[in-house]
Design a protein around this motif. Structure first.
Motif, short mmCIF file in Angstrom:
data_model
loop_
_atom_site.label_atom_id
_atom_site.label_comp_id
_atom_site.label_asym_id
_atom_site.label_seq_id
_atom_site.Cartn_x
_atom_site.Cartn_y
_atom_site.Cartn_z
N ARG A 233 0.83 -1.19 0.00
CA ARG A 233 0.00 0.00 0.00
C ARG A 233 0.87 1.24 0.00
NH1 ARG A 233 -4.61 1.80 4.43
NH2 ARG A 233 -5.62 3.35 3.12
N PHE A 234 0.43 2.26 -0.69
CA PHE A 234 1.13 3.53 -0.84
C PHE A 234 2.38 3.42 -1.72
CE2 PHE A 234 -0.75 3.95 3.55
CZ PHE A 234 -1.87 4.63 3.12
N ALA A 235 2.60 2.25 -2.31
CA ALA A 235 3.72 2.09 -3.26
C ALA A 235 3.21 1.60 -4.60
CB ALA A 235 4.77 1.14 -2.71
N GLU A 236 2.33 0.59 -4.58
CA GLU A 236 1.86 0.01 -5.83
C GLU A 236 1.17 1.03 -6.72
OE1 GLU A 236 -0.56 -3.33 -4.92
OE2 GLU A 236 1.13 -4.65 -4.43
N GLU A 237 0.42 1.96 -6.11
CA GLU A 237 -0.28 2.93 -6.93
C GLU A 237 0.68 3.89 -7.65
OE1 GLU A 237 -1.27 4.29 -2.63
OE2 GLU A 237 -0.47 2.51 -3.62
N PHE A 238 1.92 3.96 -7.17
CA PHE A 238 2.93 4.79 -7.82
C PHE A 238 3.83 3.98 -8.76
CE2 PHE A 238 1.78 7.04 -3.92
CZ PHE A 238 1.45 8.29 -4.43
N ARG A 239 3.45 2.71 -8.98
CA ARG A 239 4.21 1.85 -9.89
C ARG A 239 3.28 1.21 -10.93
NH1 ARG A 239 7.86 -1.36 -5.29
NH2 ARG A 239 8.75 0.53 -4.33
N ASP A 240 2.14 1.81 -11.13
CA ASP A 240 1.13 1.27 -12.04
C ASP A 240 1.59 1.39 -13.49
OD1 ASP A 240 -1.20 0.42 -13.24
OD2 ASP A 240 -2.20 2.35 -13.05
N PRO A 241 1.79 0.28 -14.21
CA PRO A 241 2.29 0.34 -15.59
C PRO A 241 1.39 1.14 -16.53
CG PRO A 241 2.45 -1.90 -14.73
CD PRO A 241 1.66 -1.11 -13.73
N LYS A 242 0.08 1.03 -16.36
CA LYS A 242 -0.84 1.76 -17.23
C LYS A 242 -0.66 3.26 -17.06
CE LYS A 242 -5.75 2.22 -18.42
NZ LYS A 242 -7.14 1.75 -18.10
N ALA A 243 -0.58 3.70 -15.81
CA ALA A 243 -0.38 5.13 -15.54
C ALA A 243 0.99 5.59 -16.06
CB ALA A 243 -0.50 5.41 -14.05
N ALA A 244 1.99 4.70 -15.94
CA ALA A 244 3.33 5.04 -16.44
C ALA A 244 3.32 5.24 -17.94
CB ALA A 244 4.33 3.96 -16.04
N ARG A 245 2.63 4.36 -18.66
CA ARG A 245 2.56 4.49 -20.11
C ARG A 245 1.87 5.79 -20.52
NH1 ARG A 245 1.88 -1.24 -19.78
NH2 ARG A 245 -0.40 -1.04 -19.63
N GLN B 184 2.59 11.41 -22.61
CA GLN B 184 2.52 12.87 -22.45
C GLN B 184 3.91 13.50 -22.51
OE1 GLN B 184 -0.36 14.32 -19.31
NE2 GLN B 184 -0.55 12.13 -18.90
N ILE B 185 4.88 12.83 -21.88
CA ILE B 185 6.26 13.32 -21.93
C ILE B 185 6.75 13.38 -23.37
CG2 ILE B 185 8.65 12.65 -21.41
CD1 ILE B 185 7.59 11.63 -18.68
N ALA B 186 6.45 12.33 -24.15
CA ALA B 186 6.88 12.30 -25.55
C ALA B 186 6.26 13.44 -26.35
CB ALA B 186 6.53 10.94 -26.17
N GLY B 187 4.99 13.72 -26.09
CA GLY B 187 4.31 14.78 -26.81
C GLY B 187 4.93 16.14 -26.55
N VAL B 188 5.19 16.43 -25.26
CA VAL B 188 5.79 17.72 -24.92
C VAL B 188 7.23 17.79 -25.42
CG1 VAL B 188 6.38 19.31 -23.05
CG2 VAL B 188 4.29 17.95 -22.91
N ARG C 103 16.97 1.78 -11.58
CA ARG C 103 16.27 0.58 -11.11
C ARG C 103 15.05 0.30 -11.96
NH1 ARG C 103 13.30 -0.23 -5.18
NH2 ARG C 103 12.52 -2.34 -5.60
N TYR C 104 14.31 1.34 -12.31
CA TYR C 104 13.08 1.17 -13.07
C TYR C 104 13.27 1.42 -14.57
CZ TYR C 104 10.99 1.15 -8.44
OH TYR C 104 10.68 0.85 -7.13
N GLY C 105 14.50 1.65 -15.00
CA GLY C 105 14.78 1.82 -16.43
C GLY C 105 14.18 3.07 -17.04
N LEU C 106 13.97 4.10 -16.22
CA LEU C 106 13.33 5.31 -16.73
C LEU C 106 14.19 6.02 -17.77
CD1 LEU C 106 11.77 6.79 -13.46
CD2 LEU C 106 10.85 5.06 -15.02
N ASP C 107 15.51 5.89 -17.64
CA ASP C 107 16.39 6.53 -18.62
C ASP C 107 16.19 5.95 -20.01
OD1 ASP C 107 17.49 4.14 -17.45
OD2 ASP C 107 19.38 4.57 -18.49
N LYS C 108 15.75 4.68 -20.09
CA LYS C 108 15.52 4.03 -21.38
C LYS C 108 14.08 4.21 -21.86
CE LYS C 108 19.04 0.48 -20.55
NZ LYS C 108 19.49 1.02 -19.24
N LEU C 109 13.17 4.50 -20.94
CA LEU C 109 11.76 4.60 -21.30
C LEU C 109 11.36 5.99 -21.77
CD1 LEU C 109 10.17 2.52 -18.38
CD2 LEU C 109 10.38 1.83 -20.78
N VAL C 110 12.03 7.01 -21.26
CA VAL C 110 11.62 8.36 -21.62
C VAL C 110 12.02 8.67 -23.06
CG1 VAL C 110 11.72 9.25 -19.27
CG2 VAL C 110 13.75 9.39 -20.73
#
Length: 377
Positions: free
Chosen positions: A2-14, A19-23, A50-57
Motif C-alpha cells: 500500500r502507498f507504493a503500488e499505486e505509484f508503480r502502475d504500468p498503465k499510468a506510467a505508459r 505525455q512526456i513524448a508529446g511535450v 532501477r526502473y529503467g526510466l532513462d531508457k523509457l523516456v
C-alpha cells in the motif's frame, strides 16, 4: 504494498510517458540538443536506473546525475581524520554502514576496523548515544554525515547529550547542504542544464523555498519529486511543461510528504546546534563556499573536532586516481561508463572511486542495473 503500488502502475506510467513524448516533441521542434534534466538526489539516480526510466523516456531527454549522494562526495582527508580518531585509545567510533567502505588515503574505515580499531555500524545517532550511556569509560564518537535529511537527528542527539550531561559522547560533523553545490554547478560555464528534479527527502526538512534561486537567478525550472516511478515521470513532465511554456518556477510534485516551508522542529534543532562553515571540500568538486555545517560553540563539549584537536581548514582539491571520472560524473560532464576504471578496476565490491561505494552513487547504479554488462562488452 500500500502507498507504493499505486505509484508503480504500468498503465499510468505508459500514459505519462506518452505525455512526456508529446511535450518533448514540441520542444524538440525548436532545438537540436536534448533537454538536459539534472536529478539532484542520489535516491532519484538509483530509482531512475532501477526502473529503467532513462531508457523509457523520450530520446530527446537526457538525465544528468548531480552530486546528490553525501557518501560519494566525502573528501579523502575527512576519511583519514575518521580513522585517526577511531585509532585513539578508548574510542568507540560509530558510523552509518555506507560510509565504511569510502576510500581515504590511508584506506577505509572497514580496513581500519579489520586492523583493530573499534568501529561500529549504527542505524541512528541514538544508537551511538546508547553506546555512550552503556560505556561511561569509553569515548563514543558518531560520524555525523549526510545532507539536510540526516542533520536533524544528529542535532537532536547532541541536544539530548547536553541535557543528560553525557560527557563521553561527541559528533564528528561532516554534514553538508544541497543548495550551494547546485549554485556552483550553475556558475560553471561548461555546464548546460535545462531543468532540475529536486530532492524529496532534503525538501521534507527544508521545504521548497531554498531552491527558489535556481528559478529566480538562473531561469531554470525545478520540480521537487518523490521516489517512485510515477513520481519521477510526473516530475519530468512538469519540468518539460515549464520549459515548453517558457516558465521557470519551483513546483512541488511530492506535496504528500514535502511541506512548503519544511519541518519547523527539524529546522529549529539545526539552527540551535549548527552554524555554516566558510567552505567545505566535496570529493571531485573541490571547495564550495558555505556548503558545510559545524557545531556551535555552545555545544563545543560534544564536538569531536574540538575534543580530539582535529580542525577543518580549506584544502586543495585532492587528486583522484589516474583516469578516475568521479568529478566529471558528479559535475554532469561525463557518464559512468566513460570512465576507464568503470567495471574493471572499480566495482561495488572493490570501489576505487566514491561514486561506486553507495547504492545511490551514479556509478553503482549504472553497474547494478546493466552497466556491468556494458563494461564487459
Amino acid at each position: 504494498m500500500r502507498f507504493a503500488e499505486e505509484f508503480r502502475d504500468p498503465k499510468a506510467a505508459r500514459a505519462l510517458l506518452a505525455q512526456i513524448a508529446g511535450v518533448a516533441d514540441e520542444i524538440g521542434a525548436t532545438r537540436e540538443a536534448p533537454v538536459r534534466i539534472m536529478e539532484i538526489c542520489g535516491g532519484h539516480t538509483h530509482a531512475i536506473f532501477r526502473y529503467g526510466l532513462d531508457k523509457l523516456v523520450h530520446e530527446g531527454i537526457e538525465f544528468i546525475h548531480g552530486p546528490g549522494c553525501p557518501v560519494c562526495v566525502l573528501p579523502m582527508k575527512r576519511v583519514d581524520e575518521c580513522i585517526e580518531i577511531a585509532e585513539k585509545d578508548g574510542v568507540i567510533f560509530t558510523t552509518f554502514g555506507d560510509a565504511m567502505r569510502v576510500p581515504g588515503t590511508r584506506g577505509s574505515l572497514m580496513q581500519a576496523k579489520a586492523a583493530g580499531a573499534d568501529i561500529r555500524m549504527v542505524y541512528s545517532p541514538l544508537d551511538a548515544l546508547e553506546l555512550a550511556r552503556r560505556n561511561p569509560d569509553r569515548e563514543v564518537v558518531f560520524f555525523g554525515l549526510g545532507f539536510e535529511t540526516t542533520t536533524p537527528s544528529t542535532a537532536l542527539s547532541i541536544q539530548a547529550a547536553a541535557r543528560e550531561g553525557l560527557a563521553n559522547f561527541s559528533v564528528f560533523c561532516t554534514h553538508i547542504t544541497v543548495p550551494p553545490p547546485i549554485r556552483a554547478l550553475l556558475d560553471d560555464p561548461h555546464m548546460v542544464l535545462d531543468g532540475f528534479v529536486g530532492p524529496g527527502h532534503v525538501s521534507m526538512v527544508i521545504g521548497t523555498h531554498p531552491f527558489d534561486f535556481i528559478a529566480d537567478d538562473y531561469g531554470k525550472p525545478v520540480v521537487v519529486a518523490g521516489f517512485e516511478p510515477l513520481d519521477l515521470l510526473q516530475s519530468v513532465l512538469m519540468v518539460l511543461r515549464q520549459i515548453g511554456e517558457g516558465r521557470a518556477e519551483v513546483e512541488n510534485q511530492y506535496a504528500r510528504v514535502v511541506p512548503e516551508h519544511g519541518n519547523p522542529v527539524s529546522l529549529a534543532a539545526i539552527t540551535d546546534v549548527y552554524e555554516t562553515r566558510p567552505s567545505f571540500e566535496w570529493r571531485g568538486l573541490g571547495e564550495i563556499e558555505e556548503s558545510g555545517l559545524r557545531i556551535r560553540d555552545r555545544y563545543r563539549a560534544f564536538d569531536a573536532e574540538a575534543k580530539f584537536g582535529i580542525g577543518y581548514g580549506a584544502v586543495a582539491a585532492e587528486e583522484l586516481a589516474e583516469g578516475c571520472a568521479c568529478g566529471a560524473v558528479m559535475a554532469g560532464r561525463a557518464k559512468p561508463v566513460e570512465c576507464p576504471h568503470f567495471g574493471r578496476g572499480c566495482t561495488p565490491d572493490d570501489p576505487l572511486g566514491a561514486l561506486m561505494v553507495s547504492s545511490e552513487g551514479a556509478c553503482a547504479a549504472y553497474y547494478r542495473y546493466g552497466g556491468a554488462r556494458a563494461a564487459a562488452e
